[in-house]
Write a protein that holds these residues in place. Structure first.
Motif, PDB file in Angstrom:
ATOM      1  N   PHE A 221       0.855  -1.192   0.000  1.00  0.00           N
ATOM      2  CA  PHE A 221       0.000   0.000   0.000  1.00  0.00           C
ATOM      3  C   PHE A 221       0.895   1.248   0.000  1.00  0.00           C
ATOM      4  CE2 PHE A 221      -2.184   3.226   2.797  1.00  0.00           C
ATOM      5  CZ  PHE A 221      -2.984   3.739   1.787  1.00  0.00           C
ATOM      6  N   PHE A 222       0.711   2.089  -1.010  1.00  0.00           N
ATOM      7  CA  PHE A 222       1.495   3.320  -1.154  1.00  0.00           C
ATOM      8  C   PHE A 222       0.626   4.530  -0.814  1.00  0.00           C
ATOM      9  CE2 PHE A 222       5.407   2.074  -3.402  1.00  0.00           C
ATOM     10  CZ  PHE A 222       5.092   0.757  -3.736  1.00  0.00           C
ATOM     11  N   THR A 233      -1.188 -10.673   1.220  1.00  0.00           N
ATOM     12  CA  THR A 233      -2.477 -10.076   0.843  1.00  0.00           C
ATOM     13  C   THR A 233      -3.571 -10.418   1.855  1.00  0.00           C
ATOM     14  OG1 THR A 233      -1.857 -10.056  -1.459  1.00  0.00           O
ATOM     15  CG2 THR A 233      -4.208 -10.024  -1.008  1.00  0.00           C
ATOM     16  N   LYS A 234      -3.564 -11.656   2.335  1.00  0.00           N
ATOM     17  CA  LYS A 234      -4.574 -12.061   3.331  1.00  0.00           C
ATOM     18  C   LYS A 234      -4.499 -11.175   4.561  1.00  0.00           C
ATOM     19  CE  LYS A 234      -5.022 -16.918   2.261  1.00  0.00           C
ATOM     20  NZ  LYS A 234      -4.440 -18.219   2.523  1.00  0.00           N
ATOM     21  N   LYS A 235      -3.282 -10.907   4.977  1.00  0.00           N
ATOM     22  CA  LYS A 235      -3.084 -10.077   6.180  1.00  0.00           C
ATOM     23  C   LYS A 235      -3.578  -8.650   5.921  1.00  0.00           C
ATOM     24  CE  LYS A 235      -0.669  -8.563   9.920  1.00  0.00           C
ATOM     25  NZ  LYS A 235      -1.512  -8.270  11.041  1.00  0.00           N
ATOM     26  N   ILE A 236      -3.213  -8.117   4.752  1.00  0.00           N
ATOM     27  CA  ILE A 236      -3.604  -6.735   4.439  1.00  0.00           C
ATOM     28  C   ILE A 236      -5.125  -6.597   4.409  1.00  0.00           C
ATOM     29  CG2 ILE A 236      -3.628  -4.980   2.578  1.00  0.00           C
ATOM     30  CD1 ILE A 236      -0.875  -5.030   3.668  1.00  0.00           C
ATOM     31  N   GLU A 241      -1.812  -3.745   9.497  1.00  0.00           N
ATOM     32  CA  GLU A 241      -1.146  -3.177  10.682  1.00  0.00           C
ATOM     33  C   GLU A 241      -1.451  -1.693  10.827  1.00  0.00           C
ATOM     34  OE1 GLU A 241       0.837  -4.493  13.065  1.00  0.00           O
ATOM     35  OE2 GLU A 241       0.499  -6.514  12.260  1.00  0.00           O
ATOM     36  N   LYS A 242      -1.454  -0.984   9.680  1.00  0.00           N
ATOM     37  CA  LYS A 242      -1.528   0.483   9.736  1.00  0.00           C
ATOM     38  C   LYS A 242      -2.958   0.976   9.544  1.00  0.00           C
ATOM     39  CE  LYS A 242       2.902   0.901  10.179  1.00  0.00           C
ATOM     40  NZ  LYS A 242       3.814   0.752   9.123  1.00  0.00           N
TER      41      LYS A 242
ATOM     42  N   ALA B 211      -8.904  -8.765  16.194  1.00  0.00           N
ATOM     43  CA  ALA B 211      -8.475  -9.704  15.144  1.00  0.00           C
ATOM     44  C   ALA B 211      -7.765 -10.924  15.726  1.00  0.00           C
ATOM     45  CB  ALA B 211      -7.584  -9.009  14.115  1.00  0.00           C
ATOM     46  N   LYS B 212      -8.221 -11.354  16.920  1.00  0.00           N
ATOM     47  CA  LYS B 212      -7.625 -12.555  17.526  1.00  0.00           C
ATOM     48  C   LYS B 212      -8.662 -13.668  17.563  1.00  0.00           C
ATOM     49  CE  LYS B 212      -4.491 -10.249  20.674  1.00  0.00           C
ATOM     50  NZ  LYS B 212      -4.542  -9.593  21.955  1.00  0.00           N
TER      51      LYS B 212
END
Lengths: 254, 223
Positions: A221-222, A233-236, A241-242, B211-212
Protein backbone atom coordinates in the motif's frame (compact mmCIF):
# COMPACT_ATOMS: atom_id res chain seq x y z
CA UNK A 1 13.31 -24.23 4.95
CA UNK A 2 12.33 -23.65 1.34
CA UNK A 3 13.06 -19.94 0.97
CA UNK A 4 11.91 -18.40 -2.28
CA UNK A 5 14.43 -16.57 -4.40
CA UNK A 6 14.19 -12.77 -4.41
CA UNK A 7 13.50 -11.70 -7.99
CA UNK A 8 13.12 -7.94 -7.61
CA UNK A 9 14.36 -5.73 -4.85
CA UNK A 10 14.27 -2.03 -4.05
CA UNK A 11 16.79 -0.67 -1.58
CA UNK A 12 16.10 2.76 -0.17
CA UNK A 13 14.72 4.01 -3.47
CA UNK A 14 14.01 7.73 -3.82
CA UNK A 15 12.70 9.13 -7.06
CA UNK A 16 12.19 12.72 -8.13
CA UNK A 17 10.29 14.44 -10.95
CA UNK A 18 12.40 17.64 -10.96
CA UNK A 19 12.05 18.78 -7.33
CA UNK A 20 8.95 16.69 -6.63
CA UNK A 21 9.89 13.84 -4.32
CA UNK A 22 7.70 11.07 -5.79
CA UNK A 23 9.10 8.01 -3.99
CA UNK A 24 10.50 8.21 -0.49
CA UNK A 25 12.93 5.60 0.75
CA UNK A 26 11.17 2.51 -0.61
CA UNK A 27 12.47 -0.87 0.47
CA UNK A 28 10.82 -3.97 -0.93
CA UNK A 29 11.60 -7.55 -1.86
CA UNK A 30 9.53 -9.44 -4.43
CA UNK A 31 9.86 -13.20 -4.52
CA UNK A 32 10.22 -15.18 -7.71
CA UNK A 33 7.00 -16.69 -9.14
CA UNK A 34 4.80 -14.57 -6.96
CA UNK A 35 2.19 -11.94 -7.76
CA UNK A 36 2.53 -8.63 -5.98
CA UNK A 37 -0.14 -5.93 -6.16
CA UNK A 38 0.49 -2.23 -5.57
CA UNK A 39 -2.50 -0.26 -4.32
CA UNK A 40 -2.96 3.33 -3.25
CA UNK A 41 -4.73 6.53 -4.26
CA UNK A 42 -3.87 8.30 -7.52
CA UNK A 43 -0.54 10.06 -7.39
CA UNK A 44 0.81 7.92 -4.53
CA UNK A 45 3.77 6.71 -6.60
CA UNK A 46 2.77 3.10 -7.27
CA UNK A 47 2.98 3.35 -11.08
CA UNK A 48 6.22 5.33 -10.85
CA UNK A 49 7.65 2.59 -8.67
CA UNK A 50 6.45 -0.13 -11.07
CA UNK A 51 8.01 1.62 -14.06
CA UNK A 52 11.40 1.79 -12.32
CA UNK A 53 11.78 -1.94 -12.84
CA UNK A 54 12.07 -1.74 -16.59
CA UNK A 55 13.43 1.81 -16.64
CA UNK A 56 10.38 3.32 -18.28
CA UNK A 57 10.97 6.47 -16.23
CA UNK A 58 14.28 7.02 -18.08
CA UNK A 59 12.18 8.46 -20.90
CA UNK A 60 10.91 11.33 -18.73
CA UNK A 61 13.03 14.47 -18.59
CA UNK A 62 14.06 15.90 -15.24
CA UNK A 63 13.77 12.71 -13.25
CA UNK A 64 16.41 11.20 -11.02
CA UNK A 65 16.77 8.24 -8.79
CA UNK A 66 18.76 7.34 -5.70
CA UNK A 67 18.99 3.91 -4.12
CA UNK A 68 19.07 0.58 -5.89
CA UNK A 69 16.62 -1.44 -8.01
CA UNK A 70 17.80 -5.01 -8.31
CA UNK A 71 16.77 -7.76 -10.69
CA UNK A 72 18.19 -11.14 -9.69
CA UNK A 73 20.52 -9.27 -7.35
CA UNK A 74 21.88 -7.02 -10.08
CA UNK A 75 21.34 -3.26 -10.12
CA UNK A 76 19.32 -2.49 -13.25
CA UNK A 77 20.52 1.12 -13.22
CA UNK A 78 24.16 0.04 -13.42
CA UNK A 79 25.87 1.66 -16.42
CA UNK A 80 26.74 -1.74 -17.84
CA UNK A 81 23.08 -2.74 -18.11
CA UNK A 82 21.55 -2.29 -21.57
CA UNK A 83 17.97 -1.09 -21.36
CA UNK A 84 16.95 -3.23 -24.35
CA UNK A 85 18.35 -6.33 -22.68
CA UNK A 86 16.60 -5.42 -19.45
CA UNK A 87 13.25 -5.00 -21.18
CA UNK A 88 13.60 -8.40 -22.82
CA UNK A 89 13.66 -9.76 -19.31
CA UNK A 90 11.04 -7.43 -17.83
CA UNK A 91 7.90 -7.15 -19.95
CA UNK A 92 5.23 -4.55 -19.48
CA UNK A 93 1.47 -4.41 -20.03
CA UNK A 94 -0.28 -1.07 -19.94
CA UNK A 95 -3.67 0.17 -18.83
CA UNK A 96 -5.07 0.53 -22.36
CA UNK A 97 -4.46 -2.28 -24.79
CA UNK A 98 -1.96 -0.96 -27.34
CA UNK A 99 -1.60 -3.47 -30.18
CA UNK A 100 0.54 -2.41 -33.14
CA UNK A 101 -1.20 -1.72 -36.48
CA UNK A 102 -0.22 -5.17 -37.70
CA UNK A 103 -1.74 -8.62 -37.90
CA UNK A 104 -2.38 -10.64 -34.76
CA UNK A 105 0.54 -12.90 -35.67
CA UNK A 106 2.95 -10.05 -36.34
CA UNK A 107 2.06 -8.34 -33.08
CA UNK A 108 3.26 -11.34 -31.12
CA UNK A 109 6.21 -11.99 -33.45
CA UNK A 110 7.34 -8.35 -33.23
CA UNK A 111 9.61 -8.68 -30.19
CA UNK A 112 11.34 -11.70 -31.67
CA UNK A 113 11.94 -10.01 -35.03
CA UNK A 114 13.38 -6.82 -33.55
CA UNK A 115 15.67 -8.97 -31.48
CA UNK A 116 17.04 -10.51 -34.64
CA UNK A 117 15.29 -13.88 -34.67
CA UNK A 118 15.10 -15.09 -38.27
CA UNK A 119 13.99 -18.70 -37.85
CA UNK A 120 10.35 -18.58 -39.05
CA UNK A 121 9.59 -22.02 -37.63
CA UNK A 122 10.74 -20.91 -34.20
CA UNK A 123 8.81 -17.63 -34.49
CA UNK A 124 5.64 -19.53 -35.40
CA UNK A 125 6.14 -21.84 -32.46
CA UNK A 126 6.70 -18.96 -30.00
CA UNK A 127 3.67 -17.06 -31.31
CA UNK A 128 1.46 -20.09 -30.73
CA UNK A 129 2.95 -20.78 -27.29
CA UNK A 130 2.53 -17.16 -26.24
CA UNK A 131 -1.05 -16.97 -27.45
CA UNK A 132 -1.78 -20.25 -25.65
CA UNK A 133 -0.24 -18.89 -22.43
CA UNK A 134 -2.30 -15.74 -22.78
CA UNK A 135 -5.45 -17.86 -23.12
CA UNK A 136 -6.14 -16.35 -26.54
CA UNK A 137 -5.07 -19.10 -28.94
CA UNK A 138 -8.46 -20.79 -29.25
CA UNK A 139 -10.11 -17.47 -30.08
CA UNK A 140 -7.63 -16.30 -32.73
CA UNK A 141 -5.98 -19.41 -34.23
CA UNK A 142 -8.09 -19.13 -37.39
CA UNK A 143 -7.57 -15.42 -37.92
CA UNK A 144 -3.89 -14.84 -37.22
CA UNK A 145 -3.56 -12.78 -40.40
CA UNK A 146 -6.35 -10.42 -39.43
CA UNK A 147 -5.59 -7.00 -38.01
CA UNK A 148 -5.17 -6.89 -34.23
CA UNK A 149 -7.64 -4.00 -34.18
CA UNK A 150 -10.43 -6.43 -35.09
CA UNK A 151 -10.16 -8.00 -31.65
CA UNK A 152 -12.27 -6.91 -28.68
CA UNK A 153 -10.67 -4.80 -25.92
CA UNK A 154 -10.23 -7.85 -23.67
CA UNK A 155 -8.69 -9.87 -26.51
CA UNK A 156 -6.40 -6.97 -27.43
CA UNK A 157 -5.17 -6.83 -23.84
CA UNK A 158 -4.46 -10.56 -23.82
CA UNK A 159 -2.69 -10.08 -27.17
CA UNK A 160 -0.47 -7.47 -25.52
CA UNK A 161 0.27 -9.93 -22.73
CA UNK A 162 1.13 -12.57 -25.35
CA UNK A 163 3.37 -10.02 -27.10
CA UNK A 164 5.15 -9.31 -23.83
CA UNK A 165 5.63 -13.03 -23.19
CA UNK A 166 6.88 -13.96 -26.66
CA UNK A 167 10.43 -12.87 -25.88
CA UNK A 168 10.39 -15.00 -22.70
CA UNK A 169 10.80 -12.39 -19.98
CA UNK A 170 10.97 -13.54 -16.37
CA UNK A 171 9.07 -10.56 -14.96
CA UNK A 172 5.78 -9.04 -16.11
CA UNK A 173 4.85 -5.55 -14.96
CA UNK A 174 1.18 -4.69 -15.34
CA UNK A 175 -0.12 -1.18 -14.92
CA UNK A 176 -3.87 -1.47 -14.33
CA UNK A 177 -4.18 -4.17 -17.01
CA UNK A 178 -7.92 -4.68 -16.59
CA UNK A 179 -9.20 -1.22 -15.77
CA UNK A 180 -10.50 -0.63 -19.30
CA UNK A 181 -12.11 -4.05 -19.61
CA UNK A 182 -15.56 -5.51 -18.96
CA UNK A 183 -16.01 -7.99 -16.05
CA UNK A 184 -15.69 -11.11 -18.23
CA UNK A 185 -12.46 -9.94 -19.85
CA UNK A 186 -11.24 -8.85 -16.41
CA UNK A 187 -11.95 -12.32 -15.02
CA UNK A 188 -9.97 -13.85 -17.91
CA UNK A 189 -6.99 -11.57 -17.28
CA UNK A 190 -7.11 -12.36 -13.57
CA UNK A 191 -7.26 -16.09 -14.24
CA UNK A 192 -4.36 -15.65 -16.63
CA UNK A 193 -2.29 -13.87 -13.97
CA UNK A 194 -2.98 -16.79 -11.66
CA UNK A 195 -1.72 -19.24 -14.30
CA UNK A 196 1.26 -17.15 -15.35
CA UNK A 197 2.83 -16.95 -11.92
CA UNK A 198 4.06 -20.53 -12.38
CA UNK A 199 6.55 -19.14 -14.91
CA UNK A 200 6.75 -15.42 -14.20
CA UNK A 201 7.10 -12.95 -11.39
CA UNK A 202 4.23 -10.52 -11.76
CA UNK A 203 3.81 -7.04 -10.35
CA UNK A 204 0.46 -5.40 -10.88
CA UNK A 205 -0.76 -1.89 -10.15
CA UNK A 206 -4.49 -1.74 -9.59
CA UNK A 207 -7.13 0.61 -8.30
CA UNK A 208 -9.49 -2.30 -7.83
CA UNK A 209 -9.15 -3.50 -4.25
CA UNK A 210 -10.92 -6.77 -4.89
CA UNK A 211 -8.68 -7.46 -7.86
CA UNK A 212 -5.61 -7.02 -5.66
CA UNK A 213 -7.20 -9.35 -3.10
CA UNK A 214 -8.09 -11.94 -5.74
CA UNK A 215 -4.87 -12.17 -7.71
CA UNK A 216 -1.93 -11.30 -5.50
CA UNK A 217 0.17 -13.14 -2.94
CA UNK A 218 1.46 -9.92 -1.41
CA UNK A 219 0.13 -6.39 -1.47
CA UNK A 220 1.94 -3.09 -1.04
CA UNK A 221 0.00 0.00 0.00
CA UNK A 222 1.49 3.32 -1.15
CA UNK A 223 0.55 6.76 0.10
CA UNK A 224 2.16 10.09 -0.80
CA UNK A 225 5.27 8.39 -2.16
CA UNK A 226 5.78 6.12 0.82
CA UNK A 227 5.33 2.39 1.08
CA UNK A 228 3.05 2.35 4.11
CA UNK A 229 2.58 -1.39 4.39
CA UNK A 230 3.74 -4.45 2.49
CA UNK A 231 2.57 -7.85 3.60
CA UNK A 232 0.73 -11.03 2.69
CA UNK A 233 -2.48 -10.08 0.84
CA UNK A 234 -4.57 -12.06 3.33
CA UNK A 235 -3.08 -10.08 6.18
CA UNK A 236 -3.60 -6.74 4.44
CA UNK A 237 -7.25 -7.47 3.67
CA UNK A 238 -8.16 -9.07 6.99
CA UNK A 239 -6.09 -7.23 9.53
CA UNK A 240 -3.70 -4.57 8.25
CA UNK A 241 -1.15 -3.18 10.68
CA UNK A 242 -1.53 0.48 9.74
CA UNK A 243 -4.64 2.54 10.23
CA UNK A 244 -4.17 4.37 6.93
CA UNK A 245 -4.11 1.03 5.08
CA UNK A 246 -7.34 0.04 6.76
CA UNK A 247 -8.94 3.39 5.96
CA UNK A 248 -7.95 3.08 2.33
CA UNK A 249 -9.08 -0.48 1.69
CA UNK A 250 -12.37 -0.02 3.53
CA UNK A 251 -13.13 3.14 1.57
CA UNK A 252 -12.90 5.52 4.55
CA UNK A 253 -9.87 7.31 3.20
CA UNK A 254 -9.83 11.06 2.93
CA UNK B 1 -20.04 9.16 7.50
CA UNK B 2 -20.23 7.65 4.00
CA UNK B 3 -23.09 5.40 2.90
CA UNK B 4 -21.10 2.22 3.55
CA UNK B 5 -20.58 3.26 7.15
CA UNK B 6 -24.26 4.11 7.49
CA UNK B 7 -25.25 0.67 6.20
CA UNK B 8 -22.80 -0.97 8.59
CA UNK B 9 -24.11 1.07 11.50
CA UNK B 10 -27.69 0.11 10.64
CA UNK B 11 -26.70 -3.57 10.60
CA UNK B 12 -24.94 -3.25 13.95
CA UNK B 13 -27.90 -1.46 15.51
CA UNK B 14 -30.22 -4.16 14.27
CA UNK B 15 -28.13 -6.78 16.08
CA UNK B 16 -28.07 -4.62 19.22
CA UNK B 17 -31.89 -4.38 19.09
CA UNK B 18 -32.11 -8.16 18.81
CA UNK B 19 -29.69 -8.38 21.74
CA UNK B 20 -32.01 -6.22 23.87
CA UNK B 21 -34.96 -8.45 22.94
CA UNK B 22 -33.10 -11.66 23.81
CA UNK B 23 -31.94 -10.10 27.10
CA UNK B 24 -35.53 -9.27 27.96
CA UNK B 25 -36.62 -12.82 26.98
CA UNK B 26 -34.07 -14.31 29.36
CA UNK B 27 -34.98 -11.88 32.14
CA UNK B 28 -38.67 -12.69 31.77
CA UNK B 29 -37.89 -16.41 31.70
CA UNK B 30 -36.11 -15.99 35.01
CA UNK B 31 -39.18 -14.22 36.47
CA UNK B 32 -41.51 -16.85 35.04
CA UNK B 33 -39.56 -19.71 36.63
CA UNK B 34 -38.62 -18.19 39.96
CA UNK B 35 -42.04 -16.62 40.59
CA UNK B 36 -43.98 -19.41 38.85
CA UNK B 37 -45.53 -16.73 36.64
CA UNK B 38 -47.14 -18.60 33.77
CA UNK B 39 -48.37 -15.38 32.07
CA UNK B 40 -44.79 -14.18 31.80
CA UNK B 41 -43.82 -17.58 30.38
CA UNK B 42 -46.56 -17.27 27.74
CA UNK B 43 -45.28 -13.80 26.82
CA UNK B 44 -41.78 -15.21 26.26
CA UNK B 45 -43.18 -17.94 24.01
CA UNK B 46 -45.20 -15.51 21.95
CA UNK B 47 -42.26 -13.11 21.55
CA UNK B 48 -39.94 -15.90 20.38
CA UNK B 49 -41.32 -15.31 16.87
CA UNK B 50 -39.84 -11.82 16.96
CA UNK B 51 -36.41 -13.24 17.82
CA UNK B 52 -36.67 -15.59 14.83
CA UNK B 53 -37.75 -12.75 12.57
CA UNK B 54 -34.71 -10.73 13.68
CA UNK B 55 -32.46 -13.69 12.87
CA UNK B 56 -33.80 -14.02 9.34
CA UNK B 57 -33.62 -10.27 8.70
CA UNK B 58 -30.04 -9.96 9.99
CA UNK B 59 -28.90 -13.05 8.04
CA UNK B 60 -30.28 -11.51 4.90
CA UNK B 61 -28.83 -8.06 5.63
CA UNK B 62 -25.36 -9.54 6.29
CA UNK B 63 -25.57 -11.49 3.04
CA UNK B 64 -26.55 -8.35 1.16
CA UNK B 65 -23.78 -6.31 2.77
CA UNK B 66 -21.14 -8.86 1.75
CA UNK B 67 -22.54 -9.19 -1.78
CA UNK B 68 -22.89 -5.46 -2.40
CA UNK B 69 -19.96 -3.92 -0.57
CA UNK B 70 -17.28 -6.67 -0.46
CA UNK B 71 -16.10 -5.63 3.00
CA UNK B 72 -12.47 -6.18 4.01
CA UNK B 73 -10.36 -5.89 7.16
CA UNK B 74 -12.27 -4.62 10.20
CA UNK B 75 -15.52 -4.33 8.19
CA UNK B 76 -15.31 -7.96 7.09
CA UNK B 77 -14.57 -9.07 10.64
CA UNK B 78 -17.56 -7.12 11.91
CA UNK B 79 -19.99 -8.64 9.39
CA UNK B 80 -18.70 -12.15 10.07
CA UNK B 81 -18.98 -11.57 13.82
CA UNK B 82 -22.49 -10.14 13.56
CA UNK B 83 -23.56 -13.09 11.46
CA UNK B 84 -22.37 -15.55 14.11
CA UNK B 85 -23.64 -13.47 17.03
CA UNK B 86 -27.02 -13.36 15.30
CA UNK B 87 -27.26 -17.16 15.20
CA UNK B 88 -26.04 -17.42 18.79
CA UNK B 89 -28.60 -14.92 20.09
CA UNK B 90 -31.32 -16.89 18.35
CA UNK B 91 -30.16 -20.06 20.13
CA UNK B 92 -30.31 -18.25 23.47
CA UNK B 93 -33.83 -17.16 22.56
CA UNK B 94 -34.72 -20.81 21.87
CA UNK B 95 -33.45 -21.85 25.30
CA UNK B 96 -35.51 -19.12 26.96
CA UNK B 97 -38.58 -20.35 25.13
CA UNK B 98 -37.86 -23.97 26.11
CA UNK B 99 -37.57 -23.04 29.79
CA UNK B 100 -40.78 -21.04 29.58
CA UNK B 101 -42.60 -24.04 28.12
CA UNK B 102 -41.35 -26.10 31.05
CA UNK B 103 -42.80 -23.48 33.43
CA UNK B 104 -46.20 -23.75 31.76
CA UNK B 105 -46.33 -27.51 31.20
CA UNK B 106 -44.54 -29.03 34.16
CA UNK B 107 -43.51 -26.70 36.91
CA UNK B 108 -45.19 -26.78 40.30
CA UNK B 109 -44.68 -24.63 43.40
CA UNK B 110 -43.44 -27.60 45.43
CA UNK B 111 -40.11 -27.46 43.57
CA UNK B 112 -39.38 -23.90 44.76
CA UNK B 113 -37.01 -25.08 47.49
CA UNK B 114 -35.15 -27.40 45.08
CA UNK B 115 -34.72 -24.50 42.66
CA UNK B 116 -33.29 -22.38 45.43
CA UNK B 117 -30.86 -25.14 46.34
CA UNK B 118 -29.91 -25.50 42.67
CA UNK B 119 -29.03 -21.76 42.73
CA UNK B 120 -30.78 -21.19 39.42
CA UNK B 121 -31.42 -17.53 40.26
CA UNK B 122 -27.69 -17.01 40.57
CA UNK B 123 -27.14 -18.76 37.25
CA UNK B 124 -29.72 -16.52 35.58
CA UNK B 125 -28.11 -13.40 37.07
CA UNK B 126 -24.65 -14.40 35.86
CA UNK B 127 -26.00 -15.07 32.37
CA UNK B 128 -27.84 -11.78 32.21
CA UNK B 129 -24.64 -9.99 33.23
CA UNK B 130 -22.71 -11.87 30.54
CA UNK B 131 -25.27 -10.94 27.92
CA UNK B 132 -25.30 -7.31 28.99
CA UNK B 133 -21.49 -7.15 29.34
CA UNK B 134 -20.91 -8.57 25.88
CA UNK B 135 -23.44 -6.12 24.40
CA UNK B 136 -21.59 -3.24 26.04
CA UNK B 137 -18.29 -4.61 24.71
CA UNK B 138 -19.62 -4.45 21.16
CA UNK B 139 -21.22 -1.06 21.65
CA UNK B 140 -18.09 0.49 23.12
CA UNK B 141 -15.72 -1.59 20.91
CA UNK B 142 -13.75 -2.42 24.02
CA UNK B 143 -12.56 -5.94 24.88
CA UNK B 144 -11.07 -5.22 28.31
CA UNK B 145 -13.92 -6.94 30.11
CA UNK B 146 -13.64 -10.17 28.07
CA UNK B 147 -11.59 -11.91 30.79
CA UNK B 148 -14.23 -11.13 33.39
CA UNK B 149 -16.97 -12.46 31.11
CA UNK B 150 -15.05 -15.69 30.42
CA UNK B 151 -14.65 -16.13 34.21
CA UNK B 152 -18.41 -15.83 34.60
CA UNK B 153 -18.91 -18.72 32.19
CA UNK B 154 -16.63 -20.88 34.30
CA UNK B 155 -18.61 -19.88 37.37
CA UNK B 156 -21.86 -20.86 35.61
CA UNK B 157 -20.28 -24.22 34.73
CA UNK B 158 -19.53 -24.78 38.44
CA UNK B 159 -23.07 -23.83 39.42
CA UNK B 160 -24.34 -26.31 36.85
CA UNK B 161 -22.23 -29.13 38.30
CA UNK B 162 -23.49 -28.30 41.79
CA UNK B 163 -27.10 -28.16 40.60
CA UNK B 164 -26.84 -31.72 39.27
CA UNK B 165 -25.56 -32.81 42.65
CA UNK B 166 -28.59 -31.25 44.35
CA UNK B 167 -30.99 -32.89 41.87
CA UNK B 168 -29.37 -36.24 42.42
CA UNK B 169 -29.81 -35.87 46.19
CA UNK B 170 -33.44 -34.82 45.73
CA UNK B 171 -34.25 -37.81 43.53
CA UNK B 172 -32.88 -40.18 46.16
CA UNK B 173 -35.41 -38.82 48.60
CA UNK B 174 -38.32 -38.19 46.19
CA UNK B 175 -38.18 -40.88 43.54
CA UNK B 176 -41.80 -40.14 42.51
CA UNK B 177 -40.58 -36.74 41.21
CA UNK B 178 -37.77 -38.23 39.13
CA UNK B 179 -39.23 -37.16 35.78
CA UNK B 180 -39.64 -33.51 36.79
CA UNK B 181 -36.14 -33.64 38.28
CA UNK B 182 -34.81 -34.81 34.91
CA UNK B 183 -36.55 -31.83 33.29
CA UNK B 184 -34.94 -29.56 35.89
CA UNK B 185 -31.54 -31.07 35.10
CA UNK B 186 -32.17 -30.35 31.42
CA UNK B 187 -33.20 -26.82 32.33
CA UNK B 188 -29.98 -26.34 34.26
CA UNK B 189 -28.09 -27.72 31.29
CA UNK B 190 -29.82 -25.15 29.07
CA UNK B 191 -28.60 -22.37 31.35
CA UNK B 192 -25.11 -23.79 31.22
CA UNK B 193 -25.30 -23.81 27.40
CA UNK B 194 -26.45 -20.19 27.39
CA UNK B 195 -23.22 -19.43 29.28
CA UNK B 196 -21.25 -21.17 26.52
CA UNK B 197 -23.11 -19.18 23.89
CA UNK B 198 -22.37 -15.90 25.70
CA UNK B 199 -18.75 -17.02 25.77
CA UNK B 200 -18.85 -17.51 22.00
CA UNK B 201 -20.30 -14.05 21.56
CA UNK B 202 -17.41 -12.54 23.52
CA UNK B 203 -14.97 -14.50 21.35
CA UNK B 204 -16.60 -13.06 18.24
CA UNK B 205 -16.29 -9.54 19.61
CA UNK B 206 -12.59 -10.11 20.35
CA UNK B 207 -12.18 -11.41 16.78
CA UNK B 208 -13.87 -8.29 15.42
CA UNK B 209 -12.02 -5.73 17.52
CA UNK B 210 -8.61 -7.33 18.15
CA UNK B 211 -8.48 -9.70 15.14
CA UNK B 212 -7.63 -12.56 17.53
CA UNK B 213 -9.13 -16.02 17.29
CA UNK B 214 -9.82 -17.32 20.81
CA UNK B 215 -12.12 -20.13 19.75
CA UNK B 216 -11.03 -23.50 21.16
CA UNK B 217 -7.91 -21.88 22.62
CA UNK B 218 -8.67 -23.29 26.08
CA UNK B 219 -9.29 -26.77 24.73
CA UNK B 220 -5.96 -26.79 22.90
CA UNK B 221 -4.18 -26.05 26.14
CA UNK B 222 -5.81 -29.03 27.80
CA UNK B 223 -4.79 -31.46 25.04
Amino acid sequence: MDEKKIKLEAKNVNFYYDDFHALKGINMQIEQNSVVAFIGPSGCGKSTFLRLFNRMNDLIDGTHLTGECLLDGRDIYDKRVHVDELRKNVGMVFQKPNPFPKTIFENVAYGLRVNGVKDEKYIKQRVEESLQSAALWEEVKDKLKKSAFELSGGQQQRLCIARAMAISPSVLLMDEPASALDPISTAKIEELIHELKKDYTIVIVTHNMQQAARVSDKTGFFLLGELIEYDQTKKIFLNPEKESTQNYITGRFG
Amino acid sequence: MNHLEKEMLALRNEVLDMWALVYSQLEKTKGALLKDNKDLAREVISRERRVNAYELKIDSDCENYIALYSPVAIDLRLVLSLLKINGTLERIGDFAEGISRFVIDTYEKKYDSLIREMRLEEMFDELLEMLEGSRKALESEETKMSGCLFAKDEYVDNLYDQSLQKISEYIKMHSEDALTCIFLAILSRKLERIGDHCNNIVEEIVFYIDAKVLKHAGKHKEV
